[in-house]
Design an enzyme around this catalytic site. Structure first.
Site, PDB file in Angstrom:
ATOM      1  N   PHE A 265       0.859  -1.194   0.000  1.00  0.00           N
ATOM      2  CA  PHE A 265       0.000   0.000   0.000  1.00  0.00           C
ATOM      3  C   PHE A 265       0.898   1.248   0.000  1.00  0.00           C
ATOM      4  CE2 PHE A 265      -1.892  -3.453   2.507  1.00  0.00           C
ATOM      5  CZ  PHE A 265      -3.087  -3.691   1.854  1.00  0.00           C
ATOM      6  N   ASN A 313      -2.734  -5.932  -6.252  1.00  0.00           N
ATOM      7  CA  ASN A 313      -3.505  -5.958  -5.016  1.00  0.00           C
ATOM      8  C   ASN A 313      -2.599  -6.578  -3.937  1.00  0.00           C
ATOM      9  OD1 ASN A 313      -5.182  -6.762  -2.880  1.00  0.00           O
ATOM     10  ND2 ASN A 313      -6.934  -6.990  -4.261  1.00  0.00           N
ATOM     11  N   ALA A 314      -2.381  -5.841  -2.858  1.00  0.00           N
ATOM     12  CA  ALA A 314      -1.430  -6.300  -1.838  1.00  0.00           C
ATOM     13  C   ALA A 314      -1.872  -7.618  -1.196  1.00  0.00           C
ATOM     14  CB  ALA A 314      -1.268  -5.219  -0.773  1.00  0.00           C
ATOM     15  N   ASP A 334       0.641  -0.404   5.313  1.00  0.00           N
ATOM     16  CA  ASP A 334      -0.063   0.850   5.619  1.00  0.00           C
ATOM     17  C   ASP A 334      -1.286   0.976   4.713  1.00  0.00           C
ATOM     18  OD1 ASP A 334      -0.734   3.363   6.565  1.00  0.00           O
ATOM     19  OD2 ASP A 334       0.636   4.402   5.211  1.00  0.00           O
ATOM     20  N   CYS A 374      -5.363   3.136   9.905  1.00  0.00           N
ATOM     21  CA  CYS A 374      -5.952   4.464  10.071  1.00  0.00           C
ATOM     22  C   CYS A 374      -7.462   4.377  10.269  1.00  0.00           C
ATOM     23  CB  CYS A 374      -5.615   5.342   8.873  1.00  0.00           C
ATOM     24  SG  CYS A 374      -6.211   4.675   7.322  1.00  0.00           S
TER      25      CYS A 374
HETATM   26  N1  SAH Z   1       1.795   4.270   2.794  1.00  0.00           N
HETATM   27  C1  SAH Z   1       1.418   5.505   2.146  1.00  0.00           C
HETATM   28  C2  SAH Z   1      -0.066   5.788   2.246  1.00  0.00           C
HETATM   29  C3  SAH Z   1      -0.930   4.646   1.855  1.00  0.00           C
HETATM   30  S1  SAH Z   1      -2.566   5.065   1.522  1.00  0.00           S
HETATM   31  C4  SAH Z   1       2.193   6.645   2.735  1.00  0.00           C
HETATM   32  O1  SAH Z   1       2.648   6.520   3.867  1.00  0.00           O
HETATM   33  O2  SAH Z   1       2.327   7.675   2.083  1.00  0.00           O
HETATM   34  C5  SAH Z   1      -3.156   3.575   0.922  1.00  0.00           C
HETATM   35  C6  SAH Z   1      -2.716   3.230  -0.483  1.00  0.00           C
HETATM   36  O3  SAH Z   1      -3.108   1.900  -0.718  1.00  0.00           O
HETATM   37  C7  SAH Z   1      -3.326   4.073  -1.574  1.00  0.00           C
HETATM   38  O4  SAH Z   1      -2.324   4.574  -2.388  1.00  0.00           O
HETATM   39  C8  SAH Z   1      -4.210   3.097  -2.346  1.00  0.00           C
HETATM   40  O5  SAH Z   1      -4.212   3.330  -3.755  1.00  0.00           O
HETATM   41  C9  SAH Z   1      -3.551   1.785  -2.056  1.00  0.00           C
HETATM   42  N2  SAH Z   1      -4.407   0.586  -2.078  1.00  0.00           N
HETATM   43  C10 SAH Z   1      -5.701   0.472  -1.740  1.00  0.00           C
HETATM   44  N3  SAH Z   1      -6.098  -0.816  -1.792  1.00  0.00           N
HETATM   45  C11 SAH Z   1      -5.014  -1.530  -2.168  1.00  0.00           C
HETATM   46  C12 SAH Z   1      -4.779  -2.922  -2.371  1.00  0.00           C
HETATM   47  N4  SAH Z   1      -5.748  -3.813  -2.185  1.00  0.00           N
HETATM   48  N5  SAH Z   1      -3.553  -3.301  -2.731  1.00  0.00           N
HETATM   49  C13 SAH Z   1      -2.559  -2.394  -2.901  1.00  0.00           C
HETATM   50  N6  SAH Z   1      -2.735  -1.076  -2.724  1.00  0.00           N
HETATM   51  C14 SAH Z   1      -3.934  -0.641  -2.346  1.00  0.00           C
END
Ligand code: SAH
Length: 430
Positions: A265, A313-314, A334, A374
């Site tokens: 993420f 997708n993570a 995150d 969060c």
């Molecule tokens: N870690 C970042 C903030 C993350 S916000 C920092 O500290 O700046 C969450 C992020 O996860 C977003 O960019 C969103 O696009 C991404 N996201 C949402 N669902 C996801 C998923 N299933 N797999 C991977 N990324 C995802």
């Protein structure tokens, strides 16, 4: 400077009661008849009265009053500053009124002072002064964190000489021009951006809005985080352009990073870039290809050639990595909020457990997991319990090294749990 809002104060309520009388809440409340036209107080403000439960919330220091705790339904449009009294007409404070939201009142002042331009100028100065003290020399920070800075419905993020603002309720929306003027006075910014393109505005009957309010924005803004320079797009990026709440945690993460690192993420690389300053290699997993492209650009601009950005997708990435027998030394999780309301908590916890369990399984002995949430409906204890259950299922011993929250520019207001939303644990997997 305004006095702290909940401190002891002399009885100075106007009205028929003789001076020196105690607060009204211990006596049975005299409930005024329902009325549609609000009274007008001597200072010209509409007057709204609370039933006993509302007075009790006021006394407990909670910064909101719900509709059910009002005496009747005031014939107001929403966005007004109102004078709030108890059933007997005793002054309690001044608040923004919202017509559509379940939250009808958000306290502005517990003092009987004029709520005018000067009032808001002082509130902004009060908020900025704390950041100057807590983060000396810093020019990128959250200036105003809504209720926690006694400025309900307002978020202001400063990125050097650009400012990004969210107006979340009619009270602040209707005073946009005033806030632009006051922020211009305070920072003389090159641009003020409006990022009121957020879902919560719908609860207030407000449409989503985005644009430049004043000045011009030539492109992404750049700011330093530790040794890394990050670029953020204030107009098209997520939130107000970036996740300023994690800035201190980003820099902290570089301290623990080593070996093969994984950042899930990633967004534009807040954690990934920090990991890359210490780790041998970093895999950053992000689902948005726009964010992934910005991450690649950020890595290149910092000459960090050890970052591999994967658009995926993570959840899938973590599962596949385990199946393939991959291992890491440092992992950051995150994710975005998994629960927008209380009904979604159980599902959110399952989601958190799935990714944390897999991350623990993927770590070599002695590896670090930096795990954040969060979701404000899950508190620190709930998050810790989930981590403990993930560690037990993984049959690994896990140490808590640090328990952190949002940066100092995102103050938590006691009595408003919602402002304590960010959890960030540093764990070591043995
Ligand atoms: N870690 C970042 C903030 C993350 S916000 C920092 O500290 O700046 C969450 C992020 O996860 C977003 O960019 C969103 O696009 C991404 N996201 C949402 N669902 C996801 C998923 N299933 N797999 C991977 N990324 C995802």
């Amino acid at each position: 400077m305004p006095k702290p809002p909940f401190g002891p104060r002399p009885d100075r309520r106007p009205g028929p009661a003789p001076a020196g009388r105690k607060r009204p809440s211990h006596r049975p409340e005299q409930v005024a008849p329902d009325r549609t036209t609000p009274d007008v107080a001597p200072d010209g403000l509409p007057q709204v009265s609370l039933v006993r439960r509302g007075v009790e919330r006021w006394q407990a220091g909670h910064p909101w009053i719900y509709r059910a705790d009002l005496n009747g339904d005031p014939a107001l449009e929403g966005g007004e500053v109102v004078r709030v009294v108890d059933g007997r007409g005793w002054f309690l404070g001044k608040a923004f009124y919202s017509k559509q939201s379940k939250i009808s009142l958000r306290w502005l002042s517990y003092e009987d002072v004029p709520v005018d331009v000067d009032f808001f100028r002082q509130r902004l100065a009060l908020a900025d002064a704390m950041r100057q003290r807590a983060l000396p020399g810093e020019t990128t920070y959250r200036v105003v964190h809504g209720e926690a800075d006694l400025l309900p419905g307002l978020v202001v993020d400063r990125y050097g000489d650009c400012v990004s603002v969210q107006f979340l309720i009619p009270g602040t929306e209707q005073r946009k021009a005033m806030f632009v003027e006051l922020l211009t006075e305070l920072y003389k910014p090159r641009a003020i951006v409006n990022r009121s393109d957020v879902g919560v505005r719908a609860l207030e009957g407000l449409p989503q809005e985005k644009g430049v309010l004043t000045g011009s924005l030539p492109g992404p803004v750049a700011y330093d985080e530790g040794l890394v320079r990050v670029r953020a797009d204030l107009l098209e990026g997520q939130k107000t352009g970036s996740f300023l709440d994690q800035r201190e945690n980003h820099v902290m993460a570089s301290q623990y990073a080593f070996g093969e690192a994984l950042d899930c993420f990633s967004y534009v690389g807040g954690f990934a870039l920090q990991l890359a300053t210490r780790a041998k290699s970093v895999t950053a997993v992000e689902i948005s290809d726009v964010a992934a492209a910005q991450l690649r650009a950020n890595a290149a601009a910092n000459k960090l050639s050890n970052v591999d950005v994967v658009v995926a997708n993570a959840f899938d990435y973590l599962r596949d990595a385990l199946d393939e027998g991959k291992r890491f030394d440092t992992i950051v999780l995150d994710p975005p909020s998994f629960a927008k309301n209380k009904d979604a908590i159980a599902g959110a916890l399952r989601g958190y457990k799935e990714i944390n369990l897999r991350a623990i399984q993927l770590l070599r002995p002695g590896g670090y997991l930096i795990s954040a949430s969060c979701t404000y409906h899950i508190d620190e204890q709930g998050f810790e319990d989930m981590l403990a259950s993930a560690a037990a299922d993984a049959k690994r011993r896990v140490q808590i090294v640090e328990k952190r929250g949002a940066g100092k520019d995102h103050p938590v207001l006691l009595n408003l749990r919602e402002t304590r939303y960010l959890k960030c644990f540093v764990l070591r997997v043995l």
